[in-house]
Every structure is written in C-alpha cells, then in structure tokens.
Design an enzyme around this catalytic site. Sequence first.
Site, PDB file in Angstrom:
ATOM      1  N   THR A 128       0.832  -1.221   0.000  1.00 23.28           N
ATOM      2  CA  THR A 128       0.000   0.000   0.000  1.00 23.28           C
ATOM      3  C   THR A 128       0.862   1.266   0.000  1.00 23.28           C
ATOM      4  OG1 THR A 128      -0.226   0.066   2.426  1.00 23.28           O
ATOM      5  CG2 THR A 128      -1.871  -1.202   1.192  1.00 23.28           C
ATOM      6  N   LEU A 132      -2.384   5.219   0.026  1.00 23.58           N
ATOM      7  CA  LEU A 132      -3.830   4.952   0.045  1.00 23.58           C
ATOM      8  C   LEU A 132      -4.014   3.452   0.281  1.00 23.58           C
ATOM      9  CD1 LEU A 132      -6.376   6.625  -0.239  1.00 23.58           C
ATOM     10  CD2 LEU A 132      -6.382   6.143  -2.682  1.00 23.58           C
ATOM     11  N   HIS A 133      -4.265   3.090   1.546  1.00 30.39           N
ATOM     12  CA  HIS A 133      -4.205   1.680   1.941  1.00 30.39           C
ATOM     13  C   HIS A 133      -5.412   0.848   1.452  1.00 30.39           C
ATOM     14  CE1 HIS A 133      -0.874   2.733   4.627  1.00 30.39           C
ATOM     15  NE2 HIS A 133      -1.624   3.671   5.172  1.00 30.39           N
ATOM     16  N   ASP A 134      -6.605   1.161   1.958  1.00 32.56           N
ATOM     17  CA  ASP A 134      -7.748   0.261   1.797  1.00 32.56           C
ATOM     18  C   ASP A 134      -8.181   0.021   0.354  1.00 32.56           C
ATOM     19  OD1 ASP A 134      -9.311   1.285   4.934  1.00 32.56           O
ATOM     20  OD2 ASP A 134      -7.777  -0.206   4.491  1.00 32.56           O
TER      21      ASP A 134
END
Length: 303
Positions: free
Chosen positions: A185, A231-233
């Site tokens: 991520t 931007l992880h999710d």
Amino acid sequence: MPSLIIDCDPGCDDAIAILLALKHSDLKAITTVSGNVPLAQTTENALMTIALAKAQTPVYAGASRPLESTPTQTNISHGSDGLGGIERLSHDRTCESYSARDYLLNHVSNEDWVIALGPLTNLGEVLQQDPDWGKRIGGISIMGGSTTTGNISPVAEFNSYTDPHAAAKVYASGAKLIMCGLNLTHQLLVTDSTMTAVLELGTQQSTFVAALLNFLLQRIERSVGTRSAPLHDPCAVLAVTHPSLFDFEELSVEVETEGDLTRGMTVVDQRTTRPRLMPNTLVAKQINVALALQVITDSFVEA
Ligand code: RIB
Ligand code: CA
C-alpha cells in the site's frame, strides 16, 4: 462484476474503498468494526458514505472491541470523527438489526469475497462460531499486515496489531486469502495532482473524496513534511476487482499474538536458503501505480 462484502472501520481510506467497490463490484453489504474510531462512529461513517453514493447497500454493525486483547487507543490518524473532520452529509440511513457476525456467518456464499479493511474482529468472531466458514466463501482480501515494517509499531500494521488473535484465526482459517500489506500500500501514493484530478470531476462523490485526500495529505505533511500519502484500503478492493494491476507471491503468513515487542506482526516466510512453510496467502508484492490511480480517479464520476 465480483460480489463483495466490505468489512471496515471508516476511516478516510475505507470510505474511498467503499465508493470504489460500488463502482466496480456488486457490493452486497458492509459490516463495520471498531478501529480507526469507535464502532458507533465507524458505522455512522459507513452509512453516510452509502447515502452520499445514493446506494442501498445494507450496513451491519459488528464488534466494538477486539476478541481478546485490550482495546488500543483508536487510531488518531483519521481525526476524531474518523473522516478527517470534513463536511458531513445529513442522511436518514440506519444500520440493520442483524449483527455483522450473524450476517457474515449466514449470508456470505462461495461466490462472495470479503474485503477486510479494519481489525479482523468480526471475521474472528465468525470463525469462533464456525471454524470452517473460511473454506465456504469465495475468499478474503485483507488490507493489513506487512512483509516489511509496521506503522503502529516498528513491526506491526494497525489492523493486525489491534486484534492479533482475530488476524491469526483468519490466516489459519483455510480461506483463499489475499494480503495487501504496507509493503504494497505504500507504493500507492496520492499527491496534490491526484486530489486535483478527482476534484475536477465536479461530482458530489469527487468533492467528498478530494476532501478526504486533502486531509490525508495535510496529516502526512504535518508528520513527515511531504504531501504524498499512501492509500491503503482501496488496494484490497482493487486486488479483487482489478487483479492484473498486481504481482502476487504465494507465501506463508502467520500472526504473532503474544510478543511484547511483536504483537500483531505478520510473520511472512520469504526465506531463500531453506524450505519455506506451506503457503496460505497470495501476498501482493507490486502494484501498477499509474493504472491503479487512473482506475481510482475515474471511479468518482456519478452514473
Ligand atoms: O494501517 C492502515 C489501516 O489502518 C487502514 O485500513 C486504515 O484505514 C486503518 O484502519
Ligand atoms: Ca481501514
């Protein structure tokens, strides 16, 4: 389009992931968990995001505390309301009376993928009730863990750190697993040009997403001085909706539950000099950043 259930703790990046999933999948349901902020707030944030998207996706509230470990201070990195204090939409949406655990236990089929974007407590509760649940569903795509360094601790990522016992159950469940850890991520960095491109779409969704991106950019600028934020999710959504954007490697992943210094660490067997442990997870190693950002940016035009 794939059939998804999102389990999440909105959370700025969770909210963006929900809008992305609405565009690129049949989003059957959302289940919420305490994480970035307490459960009542993560549930309200999920309801508001669905209302903003004018979607009818049901929201089921889940666990308010981890399976076994003491609740950690909620992750202050999304602001006290979990969405960076940006302007909120008033709405009349309410969550379902069914619990997240009961929804996941009884309504996820072998065609469905669960996209897990917060602490894995809800999935841990389901596996406590039915240890074979993971083998009956399509799979689980997890934003969590890391093959390298952590964020909430030197070695652990926030979601796996918050409920290591639930995470350990999920990785041992026999389910088809994808792991989008921090190693992945942190490749997907948004900047002011991303935020501007989203804002220029001129829709209600894009204005909402641009405000969330601006909060994430302001936060990272305050902490490290640069306006470039991971931007992880959304990565865990794209891993199912756009798998060709990724390079994966099948590896063994286990979760430390007892270590004083290593609580929540995802122990990934990448040894090259000895036989490795039996793989149980597709670990995302690379993402095509330019194409991923294009997919994300294009997603906030309203139908
Ligand atoms: O470590 C990143 C994860 O923690 C993301 O899911 C973010 O929303 C927070 O929950
Ligand atoms: Ca999250």
